[in-house]
Each structure stands twice: as C-alpha cells, then as structure tokens.
Scaffold this motif. Structure first.
Motif, short mmCIF file in Angstrom:
data_model
loop_
_atom_site.label_atom_id
_atom_site.label_comp_id
_atom_site.label_asym_id
_atom_site.label_seq_id
_atom_site.Cartn_x
_atom_site.Cartn_y
_atom_site.Cartn_z
N PRO A 51 0.50 -4.53 8.44
CA PRO A 51 -0.81 -5.15 8.66
C PRO A 51 -1.33 -5.84 7.40
O PRO A 51 -2.41 -6.42 7.43
N TYR A 52 -0.59 -5.76 6.31
CA TYR A 52 -1.10 -6.25 5.02
C TYR A 52 -0.31 -7.42 4.48
O TYR A 52 -0.51 -7.83 3.34
N ALA A 82 3.82 4.59 7.36
CA ALA A 82 4.13 3.17 7.17
C ALA A 82 4.71 2.52 8.41
O ALA A 82 5.82 2.86 8.84
N ASN A 123 0.80 -1.22 0.00
CA ASN A 123 0.00 0.00 0.00
C ASN A 123 0.84 1.27 0.00
O ASN A 123 0.29 2.36 -0.06
N GLN A 124 2.12 1.16 0.12
CA GLN A 124 3.02 2.32 0.24
C GLN A 124 2.41 3.31 1.25
O GLN A 124 2.25 4.51 0.97
S1 SF4 Z 1 3.27 -1.34 6.09
FE1 SF4 Z 1 3.07 -2.93 4.54
S2 SF4 Z 1 1.67 -2.08 3.05
FE2 SF4 Z 1 2.40 -0.36 4.28
S3 SF4 Z 1 4.19 0.43 3.22
FE3 SF4 Z 1 4.96 -1.08 4.65
S4 SF4 Z 1 5.01 -2.99 3.51
FE4 SF4 Z 1 3.72 -1.60 2.35
#
Ligand code: SF4
Ligand code: SF4
Ligand code: SF4
Lengths: 896, 507
Positions: free
Chosen positions: B101-102, B64, B59-60
C-alpha cells in the motif's frame, strides 16, 4: 543492544570487508580501503571517505568522514554523487586541442607534453616581453586554499580572476566594512535566535555543515527567522517567514534596530566600547557633544523613520511580524546568529547596505564573537602557510580592478568582455578553471563573442573535469581530477572551531597502500586526467626551465635542492611546518604529519573558538578601550565601523552608515499595468548550486527551472501552470514555463539559477543527461537567437542508466538575457532583473532566447556611469586596508 | 531478537534529498526507480504558505502484504523483523507491487526482479546504520530496535505522538513519523500537477486530483518520484482469456450434464477452454519480468499467495480441459461425464480465485470490493457463453442449447451490470482512494470506456439484443452480434478494472 555506527571505525579503514549490496542477501564480501578526502562539489569542504575496491580500485561509494569537525560524517546529496561524476559517460579523459575555428567543435587529442610546452612557452614569452598582464587565471569556486594564488604570485602576476563578484562580494564588502573580515561565522548550534537572509538550509555557502547546525539550534529551541520573497526550503522551516518585497529587507532590519535601540534592549555596553560612534558624531553631528548618550540620541534620530509600520509599508511584511522578530532578537541577547551571503545582497544595487543593516543588529546585540553569536571567519577558518612564499606582484591589473571600482571587493570579472571590447587590454593566455563564465555570468553572448575573437583572447585554456559551455570555446581542454582525484587543502568557518581538511587522490593512495609506487597522480587517475597541483608545478618548470626567470625556485623541493617539488613534499612541508598541533598528533601515532593527513583526511585545530581576539590585550597598536589597550578589529579604527570613513572619503559619504536604499528594481517603480515584475533569478536548489555536477542522480531529481509566479499574478495574465511565458529583460527575452504557486510574493517572479545547460553538438560539449542541444544564430549587428533542437534524450553509453533518462525539458538559460549590472561600490553584479511578462506566442518555443549584445554594451555604459572612480583621498587606486587576492606591492597602488 | 524500526522527525527534515541519493549509491539503484525518496507538498495561501517534506521508505510491515502475495516467497522476513528479498527467487510477477500500500516495491531494470528498501540489512549486519540515516545532515532519521526500551527509537515511540502511513491498512508499519501533516502523509489528499517546480512529471497517476486554479491554497504535490504501476495490458488479457476458458468449460459441463451430446459441449467447450487456458498461461508468463523463471511458482510456491494457489488451480483447470478433449477424441462419454462433474468446482475456483488475488493487491482499494469474486464469475459466464455461441456457428446444436446459452449470457450480464452500477455509481466510496478511482471511472480518464464500453457494449447492448433474440426465436443472426459485443464490453471493463484500479497515487 547492538550499537550502530554511522561509519566503519577508523581501525577498519585499511581492511574493510563489506557485504556486496547488489547481490544481497547472498553474503558476497568485498574488500575496501576506506580513504578520506574532501568533497569538491561546493565550498563547504565537507570531509568524505571513499570506499576504494581492493580488486578494481574503483570508488564504490562516498560517505561523510566521521572525523571531520565541520561536516561530522554527513554530506549533502551533491557529495554522494561523486562516483556519478567519476563514471560520467561525458567526462573528459584526455587533453584536447581545437583543430578548427575556435568554437567550431573540432578537437584532436594532444599529449600533455605538447600542452605544457606550448602553454609554458607562451607564458614565458609574455613574461619576457613584459606582457604579464596578458596572462589571467579565472576560477569559480576554488575548492582549495591559496595554492594557485601562490603559483600566480611566483610567476609575478596580478592575474587572479574569480567568480566572487557574481556571487558574494556584496555581502563580503558589508562584513568587511564593519569588521575588517569579509565573512561571518555564525554559531548556529548555540544560538537562541537565528536570522537568515540566505537560504542556508538548502544552498548556503557551507550548506551541509550549516544546515546541520541551524536545525540543531532550532531543535534546542532557537527561533528561526527567514527573510526571502520566495518560499525556500529554508523559509519552509522558519518560525517566522518574512516574504519581503525584494530589496526592502533593509527597512525591516533598521526597524528592528530601531526597536532594539528605542527599547533599550540592545547591548549598550558593547556598542559603547566597540563601535566607532565618536567618528560618526564628529563627522555627521557636529551639533552634538561627543558622548555615547549623544550618540544614542543621534541614532534614534537617524532611524526615527523606521517604525514597524513604515517597514511594513515598504516591505509588505506585517508590522506585528517585524515586532515578533525584533523581540526574538532582543530575547536572544548575544546568542544571536545571522547570515547573508548571496540572496538579497547579491540581488540589488546597494545590496551590501542590506547586509550592513543586518550586521548592525549583530553589533547592537553585542553578538560578535560570542557563543551562539557571530564569529569573524578569521577565527574559525584555519589558513596554513604554503612553502616558500613568493613576493607580491609589482603591478596593478586594470582589467581586474579598474579605476572605476576602487572599492570593488573582488575582481570585476563579469565585465571582462566589455573591457576588452573597449580596448582596455587583451589576453594572451586565459585559463578558465572549473569555471563556466559564458554560462554563469550575465550577458553570456558577450562572453562568447570575446572568446571567439582571437585578437582579444590569444589562447584559452579550460581546466575542467567536464565539458562546459565555456570549454567549448577553448583552445585546450585539459581534464582535471574530480574530488577523489586531486590534492588540495581546505578549511572553512563552518562553526565555532577550526579544522584543516586534506583532499587526496584516493586511487593513488590505494595504489601506494598496495605497494605500487606512484610518481604522479595522473598515473593513478583514469585516462590522462591530471591534478592541478602537479600541472602548475610542471607548467612552472616549462616557463622557467633553467631558473633564470626566478620562477623555478618556487617549485623546487624544500628537501632536495634544485629538484622539482612533488605534491608529497609540498603538502608534507605544509603539514610539518604550519599546522599547530599536527606534528605532535602525528608523532603520537608514529606517523609523519603527511601520513597522518593521508590517514584521517582532516585535522582538528581547535575544538571551540570564539572571536574574542578583539579583546586581547596588546602592548602597542590596537585600540584603547576603557583605558586598556586591546587588539581590536581589523578596520582602520580597530573598532566596528558603524560610520565608514573609507566610504566617506572614497566618494560615497551618503552611504557612510547603514542605510535603507532602494535598489535598481524597486517595487514602486514597476508598472503592473505593463506586466512588469521583479525577477529573482539567483535562488538555488539543494541538489544544484553550481554547474559543476550535471550528473544523473542529481538531474533526476531537479532538472528544469520554471518561472515561479504568484497565483494571483498568473490569473491576471491568464497563465496556468505549464504555460509558456515570454520574459523580456533589458537586452532580450527568453521563453519558459510558468510554475504557479502561493510560495512567492505577488509582483515577484523567480527562477532557479543553475539549470538551462546547453551544448552545440549532439555527442559532445556537454553532459547529455543534463543539457539541451541548441542552435545559435547571430546577426551582423550582434543579435543572437538561441533555440533548443531538443532537450535531454536517452542515449547509449557504458552506463545502462543513460538509456533510462526520462526527463526532457532541461531548463532555460536565463542568464544570457541579463545585462551586466555592476554595483558601483562593491562591484557585485546585481542579479535582480526588471522584466516584462507576456504569454508566449504560438511560434515561441521552450528555451528560446534572444539577446542584443549592442544593447547589453549600452547598458554596461549606463551602469559604468554610476561609478565614482579612483583615485581616493591619498591618490591611490584602492584603500590599502582593503583585502584583495594577490595584493600587489604598495607602489602598485599609485597611479603611474 | 531485535525488531528494527525508524523514527523520522519531520520538524527537522529540510528536503535535501541526501537520503534519496545515499540510498541510490549504497545499492546502486538505477535511474527511474527508488527505494527511498522525499515527496514535497505545498499548501496554504501566501504569506502563510507552507512546504512539507515526507521522506519515505519501506515500512517493514509487521503484517506485510507484499510477503503474503509473493508467489515464490522471494520476499521473506528476517529474524530482526526486516522484510528482505531474495532476488534469485523473484520471477518478476509484480504482485508485491500491487500489494504494497506504500508504493515501496519496483522492478529493478538491471536485475529485472523486484527491489525494495531493506533498512540496508547489509549494513545493519555490519552494525552500521542504514545509508539514509548516516548521511542525513539534520539527523531527522533515527534507526533502532523498537523492542529494546533503551533505544532512542523505542523511547520516542513510547513518549511522543506519531503517525504512520495508512494505519487503516492494518499492516503494522514500523516507520514512525513525528509531526506529519495529513496532506502529505495521505497520498490522495494533495493534487498533482502536470509538472513540478523543479522538473517534469514522469508517470503521473491518471486518477490523481488535478490542481484547481480557483482554489490555489489547496495542498499540491510539488515534487515526487516516478511511480510505475504493477500490472497492465497482460493482466487485462489474462482476465479475458481466463474468463472465456473457465466460462466455456463450466457451461460446457453444465450442457453436457443436461444431456447435450453435441460437439459443442463435447469438443468445442473443452477445446475453447484449452486454447484459452494456454493463452492465459502465455500472457501470464509474458507478463513476468523473468519469464524464464515461471516454473519457480510451481516448485517453490508460497501457499499464502493467491498467485501461487491460482497457478495450481489454473493448471488443474487446463488439465481437465485437455483430458476432456482427449476423451472426446477417444469417444469416451463416461469419462467426459466424470470430467464434467470435476469441472464444476475446478472451473469455479479458477474463475473466482482472481478476486482473492486482486484483493491481496492491498494497495488498490478498487480491488477490495466485496463483489469482485461474484462479478468475476458473472463475467466468466458471459464470456464463456459468448464464446460457445460463436463456436456454435461451427457445430450443429439443438435450439435448447442456444436458448440456454442466451439465457445464461443475459442473466450473467444482468448480474454484472447490477454490480457495476451499484459499485461504481450508487454505493458510497469507503475510502478517498476508492473515490478517486471511481471518479476516474465515472468522469475521468476511463469515463468513455466505462459508459460506452463496459456499460453499453458489455451490459445494455447484449441485453437489448437478447430481448430481440428471445422474441425472434434465438436466431444466430442476433446471438452472434450479442456474443461479440459481450466480449468487447467485457474487455473494456477488464481494462478499466486493472487500470483504474491502479490510477490513484498511493504514496
Ligand atoms: S508491504 Fe510495502 S511497506 Fe510493507 S513491508 Fe512490504 S514493501 Fe515494505
Ligand atoms: S555541502 Fe558542499 S562540500 Fe559538503 S557534501 Fe555537499 S557539496 Fe560536498
Ligand atoms: S537527508 Fe534528512 S533532511 Fe535531507 S531530505 Fe532526507 S530526511 Fe530530510
């Protein structure tokens, strides 16, 4: 704003500097030639571009060719995995000759010279001894257009065998009977209503190009209607999903037809002008005057039975859904697109009647050749001429088109073992070319028996990039190039436009760009992998070294008299002489046509092409419509044949018009108390529509084919997800796991088609990441038992990923347990199976297969009894107007 | 500066997996791991059954969590909003995997460093669309600058109703879905069978819902890629060894300051602390995918990361313990007193920071509990007391010391038990994810270990033994078994905390 492109612009292709992705975000740069080619992993012929590393000459990745009008810069998953195939640890790199008994798995490397000498000599001998009928070439998806047909013709053979009768010949026959062209070319992108009988959003014949356009049409507002007993990915995208009871599709289609006729919402004018209704009236309704009004009355009477309620009672699809579909079709007018390729047509006895009923709707709507409608493939597929065409063969090969099947649309390929068993002939040289009949065809153990028997098959030559079950039973295994290692041309009716694609060996092209001259493609290919185009030329020269057989001349250069033709000359000639507009386009860029094709990989012949050929005025011939003489269709009447005089005259009068006929597995005949089900074994996955690419990235996603069974059915049998079930067919059984789902019609079970690959040797004979090691036991009376020793296992190879293979169960080879079931008219193998299910016993294990080949031969005879053999009304073997590959001379049509 | 985002129109996706494989090809991604993939879910009763497709990628996130937790700043944000990764700085601690979380991070088995989707930044810099966009037959994936109102992405996001994955995590995802069904975009909803319709299931999350044969139309995942969890037994051992180390040193300091001058608080406590803090460091380094890079954490720390902060705190803690031993050997009691005073905040920090570290593991709702830090302190007290009680076997100590340790152990155990009971048996779950994890603890994969190990051995047994000890004059014959069961019970809970925390599917 930065403009993003999907691909590097063509101007950069000769010197593309890319960032190395694996060391990113360090900005290491790598230089590539971007060289276009054509994907070889299905028949769509999508354009690809290969990134050829300037230092290593390796193909780093494959993307879509943005210039290709059919695929428009996009590919499917199978296209992208080409580098997997190139680097597969189990690909075959050197020609092999068997040293032990055939099938024993002992191989020795052999030189190409020896190969050509031996095979060439053998074929020469057969020709000299007038045993031409003992030489046969058997191809799966050709991935090329006319090249090998020309070779066979040059050798004077009626020896082309294909896989079409286990694939699409039923639907082809139906289209052909209607229009004289065997494939439809729907213009999905502009359709208002799309009706699919095949799962074109995941595995259609032209999957990627068609899926693009179906979604494009849908996005523009088209309504998508899908008939499929199973919730395919295509059904999942449908606005109206009609999960029919298998084989009853015709009832719904005719109910829709009836609705269109009764409501007057059909294209009366078109039907009046272009349908051979007068023939129908004179033949079938002598009681009526020969007027269109009378025809309308007759039609209404003919299909009176097909109320939506009746269709519901047959198909299980609610009447209101049928009406919803009918109204959507009525609303679409001529912008009505349909397709049927395998699916129901390939599944059932009389399946071609289902496709005929479908095409009836196209005709009723007058959608033939219209924008958003259905073109004839001949309008959208471009067929270039090959140099120096040889004459037609002068004899008839009964092993391919036996007299029992005068209307078979393609060769009766899958009956070959039974024909040989009956002593109808033998083969001296049998080529299987990127084709795996032992695995793909029904009744594989009969194939195995045939291939093992040297008195039936003298020399079996497998031309293939990869091991296959069939190649294991060859005398020579000859490695042939993959999609980026060979020359071919391809064109398909992907949309309302025409193009010609050029497949090329990209390393060879790169070497030439680097200034290294390449004499033959195998010099640029890995190991000693040849390309077929060059193989056939070399072999032909071995067959006729001095030209005395009259064969060599077809393989001489059109530019250098008496010299062996090169591929450059072959395709150069083609591009110079038979592609309208190409020489001019090339000239504009100061290129030769061949250079143009090497640079772009494709040429767009037409932008927009709709089949209005039938309306073109002609002076003579053709057909008179409303007082004007027009080209008409390619049928004997030059009209769309609602009533087929051919069928009537060749023994099938009851089938002369589109009818609803129930097939060989009709739901009312199944006994639920005996746990009888209809097995739908011919659905395919978007990642695997063939046995051609058993590679890591595809198998990681899909690697086994459990039996789909409806939740209610499973509950009745006490079966839960993952339980082993025993599936009994007419000739044996197999054991697999159950996938319990709401995505299938109760009473039907289904298994995907292309999984369950196996090998007989731990280390060779099949892709280790995609096959099970099996043992086959055989009794003297033809009973076979196959058991899996183990499924896939991680293994060591140059590719570190081999050790990361995590999947184990690799599917079950269901086709082995299917008897041959030839449709007596189309010759199509009717894939659906009447099966009995039970929970597996404790000593059954996953992948067990048991088959009795004696039973399979007995069932073969039962099906043969349904045929109505030639001669036809004129004493011939086959209607003269029927297409067939390598159409022989007229005299060969007569019985001796 | 551009700010790149994606729109994925699920109405158009046909689940063909071309994107998955184009991504593999672009970045040479090994078998078993994925930067992007397409999950499918079946739901509904025949003939109204549906199949849903969900292509996922990173999701960039605008905020983050993966970047925040990364101890060496290997994960960084580019000027165009893309979250990218310097493989050279990555030590393979997998904290980012615990944070995302993804489920978008994994360890690349070739490089043994973390990897993730970076919107094909390597292509973007060449003005090319990401590989998955370029290949997609149906053009359902749209890429562009969200901050530029002329782009299609910006306009769709303006105009249409969209969904993102787990908006409640507050990460600001930049992949926007059109027409997403809850049952596919919320990973906890659909059940997960033990096989898929086209193959085997690899690494099925243990806490996933199982399909209920009585209720066939319920959403069910019928295809997904393998998902590795971030942390395993190394982290369990880390919790135990660190608890013993900090607990022992802290209690040693208290005893010393209370006037105990025996070898127990003078030598055994710092010795135990030193040995176990060495062990702690060892298991932490062992857990790294690139252990040879362990020191990066000290030379290029990310001060937002509790993993980095913790490394310094642990180093300080280890140093105090070591000096203390030295001081005892040099017979410098005043120095020990000074060190003991210093120990109090340092050991407390070394104990408690782990709660904050796990809380940065935003992927896992079980670790977001409000009492994690308090519980860690309680457990350290239990473990430290238990360790010192065992050490007391080898030293001469006053009975009051034993009494104090006994009471400490009992008090801490009671607190820990209360927290376990309230968080896992009484309090309502704040999220479905949490509920699934707690369900796995209560009656799922971890139930036996929880009831017998964590509650029994780690709670009721020591308390019962304490009651006996208290009424029989704190004899070692009771105290030692009490210490041993306490340690066993603690280990059980630590295992559950790590494993059950990660047993719920997050994508
Ligand atoms: S938390 Fe996960 S989804 Fe968000 S930027 Fe980092 S790797 Fe990508
Ligand atoms: S649809 Fe067929 S030709 Fe096109 S990329 Fe896929 S496999 Fe290749
Ligand atoms: S390539 Fe496109 S259509 Fe295919 S699965 Fe990926 S997002 Fe869906």
């Amino acid at each position: 704003m930065t403009e993003f492109r999907k691909h590097p612009p063509v101007s950069d292709w000769d010197n593309y500097v890319d960032f190395e992705s694996t060391s990113w975000p360090k900005k290491d740069r790598r230089k590539y030639w971007i060289i276009p080619s054509i994907c070889f992993n299905c028949e769509s012929g999508c354009g690809v571009i290969a990134y050829v590393d300037k230092d290593t000459l390796d193909v780093r990745k494959i993307e879509g060719n943005p210039l290709h009008p059919g695929s428009r810069g996009r590919t499917c998953a199978k296209g992208v995995v080409t580098p997997n195939q190139l680097e597969d640890p189990d690909r075959i790199l050197y020609p092999l000759r068997r040293v032990g008994k055939r099938g024993s798995g002992e191989w020795a490397r052999v030189s190409w010279d020896e190969v050509l000498e031996d095979i060439g000599g053998r074929i020469r001998k057969a020709i000299l001894e007038d045993r031409r009928r003992e030489v046969m070439y058997h191809v799966g998806r050709p991935g090329e257009d006319g090249y090998v047909n020309r070779v066979l013709q040059a050798w004077g053979l009626d020896g082309h065998n294909s896989h079409t009768n286990v694939c699409s010949s039923s639907a082809r026959l139906a289209h052909f009977l209607w229009t004289g062209a065997d494939r439809p070319s729907p213009d999905y992108a502009n359709a208002k209503t799309i009706l699919l009988l095949s799962s074109h959003l995941e595995s259609g014949h032209y999957f990627n190009p068609h899926a693009q356009r179906i979604i494009e049409g849908k996005t523009k507002g088209a309504k998508l209607i899908v008939m499929d007993p199973r919730m395919s990915n295509t059904s999942a995208k449908a606005d109206v999903w009609m999960p029919t009871k298998p084989g009853t599709e015709g009832a719904i289609l005719l109910a829709i037809g009836k609705y269109l006729i009764d409501s007057g919402k059909y294209n009366r004018d078109f039907v009046k002008r272009w349908v051979n209704w007068d023939t129908y009236l004179t033949t079938s309704r002598p009681d009526l005057p020969v007027t269109f009004d009378a025809f309308e009355i007759a039609l209404k009477e003919e299909y009176a039975q097909f109320t939506p309620e009746y269709a519901e009672s047959e198909s299980g699809v609610p009447a209101h859904k049928i009406l919803e579909a009918a109204e959507a079709i009525a609303d679409a007018g001529t912008a009505f697109s349909t397709h049927s390729w395998r699916a129901a047509a390939a599944g059932h006895l009389w399946g071609w009647q289902i496709t005929r009923a479908l095409y009836f709707l196209v005709v009723l709507m007058g959608a033939v050749g219209e924008k958003g409608g259905v073109n004839l493939h001949v309008t959208n597929k471009f067929v270039p001429k090959h140099p120096n065409p040889p004459p037609a063969p002068d004899y008839w090969n009964e092993l391919l088109f036996p007299k029992e099947f005068p209307l078979a649309f393609f060769e009766m390929s899958f009956l070959l073992p039974h024909f040989l068993k009956e002593g109808r002939g033998k083969l001296d040289v049998y080529f299987t070319r990127v084709y795996n009949p032992l695995w793909t065809n029904p009744d594989g153990f009969s194939w195995m028996e045939m291939l093992e028997d040297e008195s039936k098959v003298g020399l079996h030559v497998a031309l293939t990039p990869m091991w296959s079950e069939t190649a294991w039973f060859a005398d020579y295994v000859l490695p042939m190039g993959l999609g980026t290692e060979r020359h071919d041309t391809m064109s398909q009716e992907t949309h309302a436009g025409r193009w010609l694609g050029f497949r090329q060996p990209v390393r060879r092209v790169a070497l030439e760009k680097r200034g290294t001259p390449v004499g033959a493609t195998h010099e640029a290919n890995p190991g000693q992998v040849w390309e077929e185009s060059e193989f056939w030329i070399a072999l032909s020269w071995k067959i006729d070294p001095d030209g005395s057989l009259g064969i060599r001349k077809f393989f001489e250069s059109p530019y250098r008299a008496g010299k062996q033709i090169t591929v450059d000359e072959y395709y150069g000639w083609m591009f110079e002489n038979s592609v309208p507009g190409l020489p001019e386009a090339a000239k504009k860029e100061e290129l030769t046509p061949l250079q143009y094709m090497r640079k772009y990989g494709v040429f767009k012949v037409d932008d927009v092409a709709y089949s209005k050929v039938h309306e073109q005025p002609v002076e003579t011939g053709g057909v008179e419509i409303d007082g004007k003489r027009m080209t008409g269709f390619n049928t004997p009447s030059r009209k769309l044949e609602f009533f087929s005089p051919t069928l009537a005259e060749w023994g099938w009068p009851e089938h002369a018009i589109p009818r609803y006929v129930t097939g060989h597995v009709y739901w009312r005949d199944l006994n639920p108390a005996e746990n009888e089900f209809d097995l739908l074994p011919n659905f395919r996955l978007p990642t695997l529509i063939h046995t051609r690419a058993p590679v890591k990235w595809l198998y990681e996603i899909a690697h086994s084919n459990p039996l789909w069974i409806a939740s209610g059915d499973a509950a009745k049998l006490g079966i839960a997800i993952g339980d082993l079930v025993k599936v009994h067919t007419g000739i044996g059984f197999f054991i697999t796991r159950a996938w319990v789902t709401e995505g299938i019609r109760p009473g039907v079970v289904a298994m995907s088609h292309h999984l369950g690959r196996w090998r007989l040797d731990e280390d060779q004979g099949g892709a280790r990441n995609a096959s099970a090691l099996v043992r086959i036991a055989r009794s003297d009376d033809g009973k076979y038992e196959m058991r899996q020793v183990h499924g896939t296992q991680p293994f060591k190879s140059d590719d570190a990923d081999s050790a990361r293979v995590w999947w184990t169960e690799i599917g079950v080879h269901q086709n082995l347990t299917f008897p041959v079931q030839p449709d007596p008219v189309s010759g199509m193998h009717c894939w659906h199976q009447r099966v009995r299910l039970e929970k597996a016993a404790p000593d059954d294990s996953y992948g067990d297969v048991m088959v009795d080949t004696a039973k399979s031969h007995a069932l073969y005879l039962e099906w043969m009894a349904k045929t109505r053999p030639a001669p036809g009304p004129d004493g011939t073997r086959r209607p003269l107007w029927f297409d067939r590959p390598l159409k022989p001379v007229r005299a060969a049509y007569d019985f001796p | 500066m551009p700010n790149y985002g994606f729109v994925i129109d699920l109405k158009k996706c046909i689940g063909c997996h071309a994107c998955t494989i184009a991504c593999k090809a672009e970045h040479d991604i090994p078998v078993g791991v994925n930067r992007c993939w397409v999950k499918t879910v079946e739901k509904g009763r025949f003939p109204d059954a549906q199949r849903l497709f969900l292509p996922v990628l990173c999701n960039q996130c605008a905020d983050a969590p993966c970047m925040k937790i990364c101890p060496t700043s290997a994960l960084f944000r580019r000027h165009d909003g893309i979250v990218d990764l310097h493989g050279d700085s990555c030590i393979g601690c997998k904290a980012c995997m615990a944070a995302c979380p993804y489920d978008q991070l994994f360890i690349d088995p070739n490089t043994r460093t973390a990897e993730k989707c970076n919107f094909c930044a390597n292509r973007v810099e060449n003005h090319l669309e990401p590989a998955c966009v370029s290949v997609c037959p149906t053009e359902c994936r749209i890429f562009g600058d969200m901050d530029d109102p002329t782009t299609e992405v910006a306009q769709i996001v303006q105009r249409e109703a969209f969904t993102v994955r787990k908006p409640e995590k507050g990460t600001g995802p930049k992949v926007f879905y059109l027409s997403a069904d809850d049952s596919i975009i919320q990973p906890e909803i659909a059940s997960r069978p033990f096989m898929f319709k086209e193959g085997g299931v690899h690494l099925r999350p243990l806490g996933s819902k199982e399909p209920d044969p009585q209720s066939p139309g319920d959403p069910r995942v019928d295809y997904d890629v393998p998902h590795k969890k971030a942390w395993g037994i190394d982290l369990v051992l880390y919790l135990l060894t660190k608890g013993i180390s900090t607990g022992a040193l802290f209690l040693g300091a208290i005893l010393w300051l209370m006037g105990d001058r025996s070898a127990l608080s003078g030598l055994a406590a710092p010795l135990v602390a030193s040995i176990f803090s060495t062990l702690t460091a060892a298991v932490l380094v062992m857990d790294l995918e690139r252990p040879e890079r362990f020191y990066y954490i000290l030379i290029r720390p990310n001060w937002n990361s509790w993993m980095a902060r913790g490394a310094f705190i642990l180093t300080a803690h280890g140093a105090v313990g070591g000096l203390w031993v030295l001081a005892w050997l040099l017979d410098a009691p005043t120095l020990i007193t000074g060190l003991a005073v210093l120990t109090l905040p340092i050991a407390l920090a070394a104990t408690g920071y782990t709660g904050l570290l796990f809380a940065q593991g935003l992927a896992r709702d079980l670790w977001q509990g409000p009492h994690a830090t308090i519980d860690l302190i309680a457990q350290a007290a239990m473990e430290g007391a238990a360790a010192l009680l065992i050490a007391a076997l080898f030293t001469n100590v006053d009975p009051w010391v034993l009494r104090t340790l006994g009471w400490t152990l009992a008090g801490a155990t009671s607190l820990h038990l209360l927290i376990l009971i309230s968080e896992n048996l009484l309090a309502p779950s704040p999220t479905l994810h949490h509920e699934l994890a707690v369900r796995a603890i209560r009656h799922g994969a971890y139930a036996r270990l929880f009831w017998v190990g964590a509650l029994g051995l780690g709670g009721l047994a020591p308390l019962a033994l304490f009651a006996v000890a208290a009424t029989t004059g704190f004899s070692m014959t009771i105290l030692i078994p009490m210490a041993v069961v306490t340690l066993a019970g603690s280990l059980a809970w630590e295992y559950i905390w790590v494993e059950a925390g990660q047993c719920v599917p997050i994508s």
